[in-house]
Scaffold this motif. Structure first.
Motif, PDB file in Angstrom:
ATOM      1  N   UNK A 161      -8.438 -20.713   0.205  1.00 42.92           N
ATOM      2  CA  UNK A 161      -9.118 -20.863   1.483  1.00 42.92           C
ATOM      3  C   UNK A 161     -10.458 -20.124   1.530  1.00 42.92           C
ATOM      4  N   UNK A 162     -10.746 -19.366   0.475  1.00 41.40           N
ATOM      5  CA  UNK A 162     -12.051 -18.728   0.378  1.00 41.40           C
ATOM      6  C   UNK A 162     -13.172 -19.775   0.399  1.00 41.40           C
ATOM      7  N   UNK A 163     -12.834 -20.993  -0.014  1.00 38.89           N
ATOM      8  CA  UNK A 163     -13.809 -22.085   0.004  1.00 38.89           C
ATOM      9  C   UNK A 163     -14.333 -22.310   1.408  1.00 38.89           C
ATOM     10  N   UNK A 164     -13.424 -22.375   2.373  1.00 42.93           N
ATOM     11  CA  UNK A 164     -13.812 -22.603   3.768  1.00 42.93           C
ATOM     12  C   UNK A 164     -14.698 -21.465   4.273  1.00 42.93           C
ATOM     13  N   UNK A 165     -14.317 -20.240   3.947  1.00 49.66           N
ATOM     14  CA  UNK A 165     -15.096 -19.079   4.365  1.00 49.66           C
ATOM     15  C   UNK A 165     -16.495 -19.120   3.757  1.00 49.66           C
ATOM     16  N   UNK A 166     -16.592 -19.390   2.445  1.00 45.11           N
ATOM     17  CA  UNK A 166     -17.880 -19.457   1.775  1.00 45.11           C
ATOM     18  C   UNK A 166     -18.751 -20.557   2.374  1.00 45.11           C
ATOM     19  N   UNK A 167     -18.131 -21.701   2.674  1.00 49.28           N
ATOM     20  CA  UNK A 167     -18.886 -22.821   3.224  1.00 49.28           C
ATOM     21  C   UNK A 167     -19.460 -22.475   4.592  1.00 49.28           C
ATOM     22  N   UNK A 168     -18.624 -21.850   5.440  1.00 45.41           N
ATOM     23  CA  UNK A 168     -19.079 -21.451   6.775  1.00 45.41           C
ATOM     24  C   UNK A 168     -20.230 -20.454   6.671  1.00 45.41           C
ATOM     25  N   UNK A 169     -20.115 -19.518   5.749  1.00 46.64           N
ATOM     26  CA  UNK A 169     -21.168 -18.513   5.580  1.00 46.64           C
ATOM     27  C   UNK A 169     -22.455 -19.131   5.031  1.00 46.64           C
TER      28      UNK A 169
ATOM     29  N   UNK B 287     -32.542 -17.437  -2.059  1.00 46.28           N
ATOM     30  CA  UNK B 287     -31.273 -18.038  -2.480  1.00 46.28           C
ATOM     31  C   UNK B 287     -30.683 -18.857  -1.337  1.00 46.28           C
ATOM     32  N   UNK B 288     -30.777 -18.328  -0.115  1.00 51.21           N
ATOM     33  CA  UNK B 288     -30.275 -19.071   1.046  1.00 51.21           C
ATOM     34  C   UNK B 288     -31.023 -20.391   1.218  1.00 51.21           C
ATOM     35  N   UNK B 289     -32.328 -20.368   0.949  1.00 50.18           N
ATOM     36  CA  UNK B 289     -33.104 -21.610   1.036  1.00 50.18           C
ATOM     37  C   UNK B 289     -32.589 -22.624   0.025  1.00 50.18           C
ATOM     38  N   UNK B 290     -32.317 -22.158  -1.194  1.00 51.67           N
ATOM     39  CA  UNK B 290     -31.769 -23.055  -2.217  1.00 51.67           C
ATOM     40  C   UNK B 290     -30.416 -23.620  -1.776  1.00 51.67           C
ATOM     41  N   UNK B 291     -29.539 -22.743  -1.292  1.00 50.42           N
ATOM     42  CA  UNK B 291     -28.206 -23.191  -0.884  1.00 50.42           C
ATOM     43  C   UNK B 291     -28.286 -24.198   0.262  1.00 50.42           C
ATOM     44  N   UNK B 292     -29.274 -24.024   1.136  1.00 49.83           N
ATOM     45  CA  UNK B 292     -29.432 -24.959   2.252  1.00 49.83           C
ATOM     46  C   UNK B 292     -29.888 -26.326   1.764  1.00 49.83           C
TER      47      UNK B 292
END
Length: 271
Positions: A23-31, A91-96
């Protein structure tokens, strides 16, 4: 629904990369989807909510490896200070970009918006939509001859859509958001990625500062990355500037730095 869809897309990408993740996937996705657009004060509240939703999960620091190393190398080449908070925003820009094709970099002057955006290595077209008319931007009919004249953006997007190479194209609107020109971008920012012109032509994209006047319909279509000036402060600007001073001033670099610190820094904050 767009926000939910984005979280699901991010979770799907993570699951494909890490099939055994729980369920860490859901947490990572939300973040990954939400953290880039929060202010520092908002993050405290967000982290409190997340800890209540996932009380048993202990996150491990994410190692971005080659990506972070490459960003720091580019910073060195461009004479930019690789502040940790600034690297995080890159990095956040890349992830977005992974989950959204339309992005907005928001924040006050001096927060690093321009330099964050230039760290991507690709074809970039920069224009200021407020410096020209809507007809010059999107194209228009001549009222006398009824002839269609292409706009700057429609010409650029048509050329990019017809291009056969796989290089990513960036169309950057560098200027304040206006309620008129941004509303015409809604169909482009939506998942169908289509620019609808008043001539009736529809151009399909290839699959590869202040938002006061932007409607929720527009904002919900974009990935938001908010940059605060407190992330950088004054020191990176002065350090980078002192590296590029004219040769006659270089012997006085240390004295200039002392003056910057004495008169522009108050208790560690920019005056």
């Amino acid at each position: 629904m767009r926000a939910v869809k984005t979280v699901i897309s991010a979770a799907g990408n993570l699951k494909r990369e890490n099939p055994d993740m729980n369920e860490l996937i859901c947490l990572r996705a939300i973040q990954d989807v939400n953290v880039p657009k929060f202010l520092q004060d908002d993050l405290k509240l967000f982290n409190g909510i997340v800890s209540d939703l996932f009380p048993t999960i202990k996150e491990k620091p994410i190692d971005y490896g080659t990506l972070e190393e490459s960003i720091r190398n580019v910073c060195a080449k461009k004479n930019l200070k690789d502040v940790d908070g600034y690297i995080t925003k890159c990095i956040q820009l890349y992830e977005t970009t992974v989950v959204r094709h339309g992005l907005m970099l928001v924040g006050p002057s001096g927060s690093g918006k321009t330099k964050v955006s230039v760290l991507q290595v690709s074809v970039t077209y920069v224009l200021n939509p407020k410096s020209i008319t809507m007809g010059q931007l999107y194209g228009e009919f001549d009222l006398l001859t009824h002839e269609w004249t292409d706009g700057i953006l429609s010409s650029l997007i048509r050329g990019g859509a017809a291009s056969m190479d796989e290089e990513k194209k960036w169309y950057m609107f560098d200027g304040p958001v206006d309620a008129v020109w941004i509303e015409n971008m809604n169909t482009v920012l939506d998942d169908n990625k289509k620019l609808c012109l008043s001539s009736g032509e529809i151009i399909k994209l290839r699959d590869v500062q202040d938002l006061a006047v932007a409607s929720p319909a527009t904002v919900s279509r974009c990935g938001m990355v908010y940059l605060e000036s407190s992330i950088l402060g004054l020191t990176p600007f002065t350090e980078c500037w002192l590296k590029k001073v004219p040769e006659p001033l270089k012997p006085y670099s240390e004295q200039l730095n002392v003056l910057f610190t004495r008169f522009l820094q108050v208790n560690g904050k920019t005056a």
